[in-house]
Design an enzyme around this catalytic site. Structure first.
Site, PDB file in Angstrom:
ATOM      1  N   ALA A  21      18.148  -2.395 -30.602  1.00 54.52           N
ATOM      2  CA  ALA A  21      19.032  -3.247 -31.386  1.00 54.52           C
ATOM      3  C   ALA A  21      18.293  -4.553 -31.638  1.00 54.52           C
ATOM      4  O   ALA A  21      17.370  -4.905 -30.896  1.00 54.52           O
ATOM      5  CB  ALA A  21      20.320  -3.500 -30.606  1.00 54.52           C
ATOM      6  N   GLY A  58      18.472   0.732 -28.349  1.00 48.90           N
ATOM      7  CA  GLY A  58      19.241   1.364 -29.425  1.00 48.90           C
ATOM      8  C   GLY A  58      18.445   2.426 -30.166  1.00 48.90           C
ATOM      9  O   GLY A  58      19.035   3.352 -30.739  1.00 48.90           O
ATOM     10  N   GLU A  67      18.821   5.416 -28.158  1.00 47.73           N
ATOM     11  CA  GLU A  67      20.232   5.819 -28.272  1.00 47.73           C
ATOM     12  C   GLU A  67      20.537   6.447 -29.630  1.00 47.73           C
ATOM     13  O   GLU A  67      21.305   7.403 -29.723  1.00 47.73           O
ATOM     14  CB  GLU A  67      21.128   4.602 -28.002  1.00 47.73           C
ATOM     15  CG  GLU A  67      21.029   4.156 -26.541  1.00 47.73           C
ATOM     16  CD  GLU A  67      21.594   2.754 -26.299  1.00 47.73           C
ATOM     17  OE1 GLU A  67      21.136   1.790 -26.944  1.00 47.73           O
ATOM     18  OE2 GLU A  67      22.512   2.619 -25.470  1.00 47.73           O
ATOM     19  N   GLU A  72      17.018  -2.537 -21.688  1.00 46.81           N
ATOM     20  CA  GLU A  72      18.002  -3.633 -21.789  1.00 46.81           C
ATOM     21  C   GLU A  72      18.091  -4.467 -20.519  1.00 46.81           C
ATOM     22  O   GLU A  72      18.360  -5.669 -20.570  1.00 46.81           O
ATOM     23  CB  GLU A  72      19.393  -3.065 -22.129  1.00 46.81           C
ATOM     24  CG  GLU A  72      19.519  -2.482 -23.533  1.00 46.81           C
ATOM     25  CD  GLU A  72      19.125  -1.013 -23.623  1.00 46.81           C
ATOM     26  OE1 GLU A  72      18.510  -0.480 -22.674  1.00 46.81           O
ATOM     27  OE2 GLU A  72      19.448  -0.407 -24.657  1.00 46.81           O
TER      28      GLU A  72
HETATM   29  N1  CAA Z   1      14.744  -6.914 -31.896  1.00 49.29           N
HETATM   30  C1  CAA Z   1      14.232  -7.827 -32.739  1.00 49.29           C
HETATM   31  N2  CAA Z   1      12.934  -7.920 -33.035  1.00 49.29           N
HETATM   32  C2  CAA Z   1      12.096  -7.042 -32.453  1.00 49.29           C
HETATM   33  C3  CAA Z   1      12.566  -6.049 -31.556  1.00 49.29           C
HETATM   34  C4  CAA Z   1      13.956  -6.000 -31.301  1.00 49.29           C
HETATM   35  N3  CAA Z   1      14.487  -5.057 -30.501  1.00 49.29           N
HETATM   36  N4  CAA Z   1      11.493  -5.336 -31.112  1.00 49.29           N
HETATM   37  C5  CAA Z   1      10.418  -5.861 -31.726  1.00 49.29           C
HETATM   38  N5  CAA Z   1      10.763  -6.886 -32.524  1.00 49.29           N
HETATM   39  C6  CAA Z   1       9.892  -7.734 -33.345  1.00 49.29           C
HETATM   40  C7  CAA Z   1       9.112  -8.719 -32.487  1.00 49.29           C
HETATM   41  O1  CAA Z   1       9.898  -9.853 -32.168  1.00 49.29           O
HETATM   42  C8  CAA Z   1       7.952  -9.039 -33.403  1.00 49.29           C
HETATM   43  O2  CAA Z   1       8.379  -9.967 -34.393  1.00 49.29           O
HETATM   44  P1  CAA Z   1       7.503 -11.322 -34.670  1.00 49.29           P
HETATM   45  O3  CAA Z   1       6.221 -10.771 -35.218  1.00 49.29           O
HETATM   46  O4  CAA Z   1       8.342 -12.047 -35.654  1.00 49.29           O
HETATM   47  O5  CAA Z   1       7.329 -11.981 -33.341  1.00 49.29           O
HETATM   48  C9  CAA Z   1       7.696  -7.716 -34.112  1.00 49.29           C
HETATM   49  O6  CAA Z   1       8.895  -6.946 -33.978  1.00 49.29           O
HETATM   50  C10 CAA Z   1       6.574  -6.912 -33.502  1.00 49.29           C
HETATM   51  O7  CAA Z   1       6.832  -6.782 -32.111  1.00 49.29           O
HETATM   52  P2  CAA Z   1       5.769  -7.178 -30.957  1.00 49.29           P
HETATM   53  O8  CAA Z   1       4.856  -8.260 -31.450  1.00 49.29           O
HETATM   54  O9  CAA Z   1       6.536  -7.454 -29.715  1.00 49.29           O
HETATM   55  O10 CAA Z   1       4.959  -5.807 -30.888  1.00 49.29           O
HETATM   56  P3  CAA Z   1       4.185  -5.228 -29.604  1.00 49.29           P
HETATM   57  O11 CAA Z   1       3.449  -4.031 -30.126  1.00 49.29           O
HETATM   58  O12 CAA Z   1       3.428  -6.302 -28.912  1.00 49.29           O
HETATM   59  O13 CAA Z   1       5.340  -4.752 -28.579  1.00 49.29           O
HETATM   60  C11 CAA Z   1       7.406  -3.629 -27.981  1.00 49.29           C
HETATM   61  C12 CAA Z   1       6.176  -3.690 -28.939  1.00 49.29           C
HETATM   62  C13 CAA Z   1       6.950  -3.275 -26.585  1.00 49.29           C
HETATM   63  C14 CAA Z   1       8.307  -2.532 -28.539  1.00 49.29           C
HETATM   64  C15 CAA Z   1       8.123  -4.995 -27.975  1.00 49.29           C
HETATM   65  O14 CAA Z   1       8.330  -5.415 -29.325  1.00 49.29           O
HETATM   66  C16 CAA Z   1       9.456  -4.974 -27.293  1.00 49.29           C
HETATM   67  O15 CAA Z   1       9.518  -4.986 -26.075  1.00 49.29           O
HETATM   68  N6  CAA Z   1      10.570  -4.962 -28.069  1.00 49.29           N
HETATM   69  C17 CAA Z   1      11.905  -5.051 -27.556  1.00 49.29           C
HETATM   70  C18 CAA Z   1      12.350  -3.734 -26.932  1.00 49.29           C
HETATM   71  C19 CAA Z   1      13.741  -3.877 -26.365  1.00 49.29           C
HETATM   72  O16 CAA Z   1      14.007  -4.654 -25.467  1.00 49.29           O
HETATM   73  N7  CAA Z   1      14.704  -3.086 -26.912  1.00 49.29           N
HETATM   74  C20 CAA Z   1      16.083  -3.125 -26.494  1.00 49.29           C
HETATM   75  C21 CAA Z   1      16.856  -4.041 -27.376  1.00 49.29           C
HETATM   76  S1  CAA Z   1      18.518  -4.334 -26.826  1.00 49.29           S
HETATM   77  C22 CAA Z   1      19.342  -2.915 -27.245  1.00 49.29           C
HETATM   78  O17 CAA Z   1      18.815  -2.029 -27.874  1.00 49.29           O
HETATM   79  C23 CAA Z   1      20.780  -2.862 -26.798  1.00 49.29           C
HETATM   80  C24 CAA Z   1      21.440  -1.543 -27.004  1.00 49.29           C
HETATM   81  O18 CAA Z   1      21.623  -0.769 -26.101  1.00 49.29           O
HETATM   82  C25 CAA Z   1      21.885  -1.149 -28.298  1.00 49.29           C
END
Ligand code: CAA
Length: 258
Positions: free
Chosen positions: A66, A109, A112, A132
């Site tokens: 998400a 998400g 999911e 999360e």
């Molecule tokens: N939400 C918003 N933006 C996101 C995102 C997310 N879930 N995942 C990645 N992005 C964005 C980053 O912020 C980044 O944007 P900027 O260039 O503007 O900074 C861009 O996508 C590229 O990401 P990274 O630079 O972080 O890429 P990476 O290759 O270094 O890392 C990753 C990849 C490990 C997937 C890392 O992006 C990450 O950990 N993302 C978040 C994963 C996460 O926590 N997901 C759960 C979200 S909460 C949820 O989903 C709740 C639910 O149950 C529904």
């Protein structure tokens, strides 16, 4: 044209393809993506010419979860009054079989959403996770329920409580993946599976999906009765006659989806 859309759509015969398209955010699922996926799947579900829906992302990410930036500053009242994520439940109503083609990150998400589909075809580059907990929250689009039903308590707890990412091979071993395929053939394999499903009798495929999903909702006796009655009901359609006579005549069946 269409490059600014958060979900791209295309069609190949009876297969409708939805491609998540927020490359700069690794296909993070914001409200607009949710609205589009819900709207498009409902529309495709009503289309008798669609026999399967394939959902995919990019090579790098199916979806990294998400949209964290969209949620970050919300208050509990805003989350509650908007009933954040509840619209995803509309995907439960989609009767047409859905195939997820997963490459790269399928996190939070994203994992999911894949689990809301009926088949998960994963590239050997796929990485699944429910991270999360690292954000100080828990899964909110069904992870604690669907993951546990898919892989059992101890595998689900490991993913949900440690937030660790699971590589494609491990995901397949734990039963989170229908088929694991080389990255180069992901779309071919996923399309082939979707095409196979789409060519079968639609009344039969939607009934099969409904009966299988019912096993998560009801006890064995009720589930078996539901299965048997819907099996009987399929004898009212022309596809059952076609499928069985084609078998006897040693030819390929041609279903009319009726
Ligand atoms: N939400 C918003 N933006 C996101 C995102 C997310 N879930 N995942 C990645 N992005 C964005 C980053 O912020 C980044 O944007 P900027 O260039 O503007 O900074 C861009 O996508 C590229 O990401 P990274 O630079 O972080 O890429 P990476 O290759 O270094 O890392 C990753 C990849 C490990 C997937 C890392 O992006 C990450 O950990 N993302 C978040 C994963 C996460 O926590 N997901 C759960 C979200 S909460 C949820 O989903 C709740 C639910 O149950 C529904």
């Amino acid at each position: 044209m269409g490059e600014d859309k958060v979900v791209l759509t295309s069609r190949e015969g009876r297969v409708a393809i939805l491609t998540l398209n927020r490359p700069k955010a690794l296909n993070a699922l914001n409200s607009e993506v949710m609205r589009e996926i819900v709207r498009l799947t409902a529309e495709l579900d009503r289309d008798p010419g669609v026999g399967a829906i394939l959902i995919t992302g990019s090579e790098k990410a199916f979806a990294a979860g998400a949209d964290i930036k969209e949620m970050e500053d919300r208050t509990v009242m805003e989350m509650m009054l908007a009933d954040w994520f509840s619209d995803w439940e509309m995907l439960e109503r989609v009767r047409t079989p859905m195939v997820a083609a997963v490459s790269g990150f399928a996190l939070g998400g994203g994992c999911e959403l894949a689990m809301m589909c009926d088949l998960i075809i994963a590239s050997d580059t796929a990485k699944f996770g429910q991270p999360e907990i690292k954000l100080g929250v828990i899964p909110g689009m069904g992870g604690s329920q669907r993951l546990t039903r898919a892989v059992g308590k101890y595998k689900a707890m490991d993913m949900i409580l440690t937030g660790r990412m699971v590589e494609a091979e491990e995901a397949e071993r734990m039963g989170l993946v229908s088929r694991l395929v080389p990255a180069a053939s992901l779309m071919d394999e996923a399309m082939a599976a979707a095409r196979t499903i789409a060519e079968f009798s639609k009344p039969a495929t939607i009934t099969a999906k409904e009966a299988t999903n019912r096993s998560f909702e009801v006890g064995l006796r009720e589930g078996l009765l539901h299965e048997r009655r819907t099996f009987h009901a399929l004898f009212s359609g022309s596809d059952q006659k076609e499928g069985m006579s084609a078998f006897r005549e040693k030819r390929a069946a041609v279903f009319k989806h009726g």
